[in-house]
Design a protein around this motif. Sequence first.
Motif, PDB file in Angstrom:
ATOM      1  N   TYR A 183       0.858  -1.186   0.000  1.00  0.00           N
ATOM      2  CA  TYR A 183       0.000   0.000   0.000  1.00  0.00           C
ATOM      3  C   TYR A 183       0.889   1.227   0.000  1.00  0.00           C
ATOM      4  O   TYR A 183       1.771   1.366   0.845  1.00  0.00           O
ATOM      5  N   LYS A 184       0.662   2.093  -0.967  1.00  0.00           N
ATOM      6  CA  LYS A 184       1.458   3.316  -1.104  1.00  0.00           C
ATOM      7  C   LYS A 184       2.953   3.000  -1.132  1.00  0.00           C
ATOM      8  O   LYS A 184       3.761   3.629  -0.429  1.00  0.00           O
ATOM      9  N   GLN A 185       3.305   2.000  -1.928  1.00  0.00           N
ATOM     10  CA  GLN A 185       4.681   1.578  -2.157  1.00  0.00           C
ATOM     11  C   GLN A 185       5.371   1.089  -0.891  1.00  0.00           C
ATOM     12  O   GLN A 185       6.603   1.116  -0.783  1.00  0.00           O
ATOM     13  N   ARG A 186       4.589   0.603   0.058  1.00  0.00           N
ATOM     14  CA  ARG A 186       5.154   0.021   1.273  1.00  0.00           C
ATOM     15  C   ARG A 186       4.577  -1.374   1.451  1.00  0.00           C
ATOM     16  O   ARG A 186       3.356  -1.540   1.452  1.00  0.00           O
ATOM     17  N   GLU A 218       1.227  -6.101 -10.870  1.00  0.00           N
ATOM     18  CA  GLU A 218       0.874  -4.801 -11.437  1.00  0.00           C
ATOM     19  C   GLU A 218       1.333  -4.702 -12.893  1.00  0.00           C
ATOM     20  O   GLU A 218       0.619  -4.145 -13.738  1.00  0.00           O
ATOM     21  N   GLU A 219       2.512  -5.233 -13.196  1.00  0.00           N
ATOM     22  CA  GLU A 219       3.013  -5.180 -14.571  1.00  0.00           C
ATOM     23  C   GLU A 219       2.163  -6.011 -15.523  1.00  0.00           C
ATOM     24  O   GLU A 219       2.023  -5.664 -16.699  1.00  0.00           O
ATOM     25  N   GLU A 220       1.578  -7.085 -15.033  1.00  0.00           N
ATOM     26  CA  GLU A 220       0.738  -7.944 -15.866  1.00  0.00           C
ATOM     27  C   GLU A 220      -0.709  -7.465 -15.947  1.00  0.00           C
ATOM     28  O   GLU A 220      -1.537  -8.124 -16.581  1.00  0.00           O
ATOM     29  N   ASN A 221      -1.004  -6.324 -15.305  1.00  0.00           N
ATOM     30  CA  ASN A 221      -2.362  -5.760 -15.323  1.00  0.00           C
ATOM     31  C   ASN A 221      -3.396  -6.756 -14.788  1.00  0.00           C
ATOM     32  O   ASN A 221      -4.503  -6.885 -15.325  1.00  0.00           O
ATOM     33  N   MET A 222      -3.012  -7.438 -13.707  1.00  0.00           N
ATOM     34  CA  MET A 222      -3.930  -8.412 -13.124  1.00  0.00           C
ATOM     35  C   MET A 222      -5.163  -7.754 -12.502  1.00  0.00           C
ATOM     36  O   MET A 222      -6.247  -8.334 -12.497  1.00  0.00           O
ATOM     37  N   ARG A 223      -5.009  -6.551 -12.003  1.00  0.00           N
ATOM     38  CA  ARG A 223      -6.148  -5.868 -11.401  1.00  0.00           C
ATOM     39  C   ARG A 223      -7.235  -5.626 -12.433  1.00  0.00           C
ATOM     40  O   ARG A 223      -8.421  -5.831 -12.172  1.00  0.00           O
ATOM     41  N   GLN A 224      -6.835  -5.186 -13.622  1.00  0.00           N
ATOM     42  CA  GLN A 224      -7.819  -4.944 -14.669  1.00  0.00           C
ATOM     43  C   GLN A 224      -8.416  -6.246 -15.184  1.00  0.00           C
ATOM     44  O   GLN A 224      -9.612  -6.329 -15.470  1.00  0.00           O
ATOM     45  N   MET A 225      -7.589  -7.283 -15.259  1.00  0.00           N
ATOM     46  CA  MET A 225      -8.063  -8.554 -15.771  1.00  0.00           C
ATOM     47  C   MET A 225      -9.058  -9.207 -14.821  1.00  0.00           C
ATOM     48  O   MET A 225     -10.024  -9.846 -15.263  1.00  0.00           O
ATOM     49  N   LEU A 226      -8.863  -9.004 -13.515  1.00  0.00           N
ATOM     50  CA  LEU A 226      -9.737  -9.612 -12.521  1.00  0.00           C
ATOM     51  C   LEU A 226     -10.846  -8.666 -12.065  1.00  0.00           C
ATOM     52  O   LEU A 226     -11.617  -9.027 -11.173  1.00  0.00           O
ATOM     53  N   PHE A 227     -10.906  -7.471 -12.640  1.00  0.00           N
ATOM     54  CA  PHE A 227     -11.934  -6.479 -12.293  1.00  0.00           C
ATOM     55  C   PHE A 227     -11.895  -6.145 -10.801  1.00  0.00           C
ATOM     56  O   PHE A 227     -12.927  -6.064 -10.134  1.00  0.00           O
ATOM     57  N   ILE A 228     -10.689  -5.933 -10.291  1.00  0.00           N
ATOM     58  CA  ILE A 228     -10.530  -5.573  -8.887  1.00  0.00           C
ATOM     59  C   ILE A 228     -10.794  -4.083  -8.726  1.00  0.00           C
ATOM     60  O   ILE A 228     -10.246  -3.253  -9.455  1.00  0.00           O
ATOM     61  N   ALA A 229     -11.638  -3.713  -7.768  1.00  0.00           N
ATOM     62  CA  ALA A 229     -12.011  -2.320  -7.553  1.00  0.00           C
ATOM     63  C   ALA A 229     -10.834  -1.524  -6.990  1.00  0.00           C
ATOM     64  O   ALA A 229      -9.843  -2.080  -6.514  1.00  0.00           O
ATOM     65  N   ASP A 230     -10.970  -0.191  -7.041  1.00  0.00           N
ATOM     66  CA  ASP A 230      -9.894   0.672  -6.566  1.00  0.00           C
ATOM     67  C   ASP A 230      -9.683   0.557  -5.066  1.00  0.00           C
ATOM     68  O   ASP A 230      -8.574   0.812  -4.570  1.00  0.00           O
ATOM     69  N   SER A 247      -5.416 -13.579  -2.217  1.00  0.00           N
ATOM     70  CA  SER A 247      -6.818 -13.221  -1.996  1.00  0.00           C
ATOM     71  C   SER A 247      -7.002 -11.729  -2.225  1.00  0.00           C
ATOM     72  O   SER A 247      -6.030 -10.966  -2.275  1.00  0.00           O
ATOM     73  N   VAL A 248      -8.251 -11.331  -2.356  1.00  0.00           N
ATOM     74  CA  VAL A 248      -8.606  -9.928  -2.534  1.00  0.00           C
ATOM     75  C   VAL A 248      -9.175  -9.419  -1.218  1.00  0.00           C
ATOM     76  O   VAL A 248     -10.142  -9.974  -0.690  1.00  0.00           O
ATOM     77  N   VAL A 249      -8.559  -8.372  -0.658  1.00  0.00           N
ATOM     78  CA  VAL A 249      -8.980  -7.827   0.626  1.00  0.00           C
ATOM     79  C   VAL A 249      -9.334  -6.360   0.456  1.00  0.00           C
ATOM     80  O   VAL A 249      -8.897  -5.691  -0.487  1.00  0.00           O
ATOM     81  N   ALA A 250     -10.135  -5.847   1.397  1.00  0.00           N
ATOM     82  CA  ALA A 250     -10.571  -4.452   1.361  1.00  0.00           C
ATOM     83  C   ALA A 250      -9.427  -3.525   1.750  1.00  0.00           C
ATOM     84  O   ALA A 250      -8.486  -3.906   2.445  1.00  0.00           O
ATOM     85  N   GLU A 251      -9.527  -2.288   1.280  1.00  0.00           N
ATOM     86  CA  GLU A 251      -8.464  -1.318   1.534  1.00  0.00           C
ATOM     87  C   GLU A 251      -8.320  -1.005   3.018  1.00  0.00           C
ATOM     88  O   GLU A 251      -7.217  -0.764   3.507  1.00  0.00           O
TER      89      GLU A 251
END
Length: 374
Positions: A205-208, A271-283, A305-309
């Motif tokens: 998160y935020k490069q950490r 991030e380089e493979e654009n997995m977020r866009q491919m999996l439709f992960i929200a911001d 897994s996908v977790v909330a911010e």
Amino acid sequence: MGAARNARTVEVRAGLRAGGGAAVLLTRLRGFVQNPQCPIKLRRPREDAKQFRSGDKHSVPCECVVELYELLWRWGHRSGSSSFLANFGFAIPDTIVIVHGKPYAWYFISKKDGRLLRKSGQHLTVSAIEKKLCRDGPEGHVAGVWLPAASQFPEARCHDSTAQFLGEGGLGALLGGLRPSHNGIIQSFVEPPGISNLLARTVTYKQRTSLQVRTNRSVLNSAGRNMFDRAATFEGWEGLSASSSHYVSHKHPHMEELILAVGESFNKRIEEENMRQMLFIADDQHVALHFKVARDGMLFFIFGSVVAEKEVILQTREKLIMGDRVMTEDRAPRRTAPSRGLAGAAHPVRGPPRHVAVVRWAALGGGIALTGTT
């Protein structure tokens, strides 16, 4: 966003030199948390103990990102014939992907050269999987794990969103009872280095990149509790485990640095493979990576897994605080002004006490962050 999600700010300016600043701060924060409109809910130890002793099911929704295993296989395939462990710093246990109740892919590490391979279709049979995973072991041991698939499409998800820890009999029953609504993975269980099961999770998160380790409170191979309660970490209720932000091991003192480095590198590749866009992960969602250390000291990637911010902020709050401006910038030199006294000497400008901090309580993150000094 509703009032419960709005960030609430409590600013306390107190000279700690006088000794009363800590008491004022604790009083203000106690009043804030006890406010009925406060979005932060505290649980009392007595409530946790009651739930821990209850016979209710302690599982929580836990779905894995199945696409990450194919992504790892493609990365290993690009690296040629070299060892996957040597290139990436970790391995994966035998993982069988189940799509609509049928084996789709089987990923494993070759014992010959350490490459990450995928078995061909003729070996993707229920009998072959059962022969590999259902091996004789001590009574009550965990043979495999079932993790349902995470997806934005309902037809690609499993009918049950909770994980399962299975013995030989349970694993055989699962393989024999697969139906079209089963989507997920069956994974060989990795024995932990100690008497209790543990799992390490990294988030960025935020490069950490931060680490959280959960260790189950029960003995893994004991017969006193059900298999899920003595094996679950992030897959179950958090009261089943003890949490820590560090991985401490006398046998493997470098392991925490390795987990953080591997998690950061893995997240960059995602991030380089654009997995977020491919999996439709929200911001407001992030990918969490779960790792495990085996008895021989080898690091394994278990699942993502996908977790909330909000959960990510809570885990990363320590590094966010230490990276804040108030913690990194040097203190400005004291200013001087001409004196009007008889001697004509310059005297320092009087200001507020040196040990004064502005404490900001961000209810969205649930933590305390120092935002500035005076």
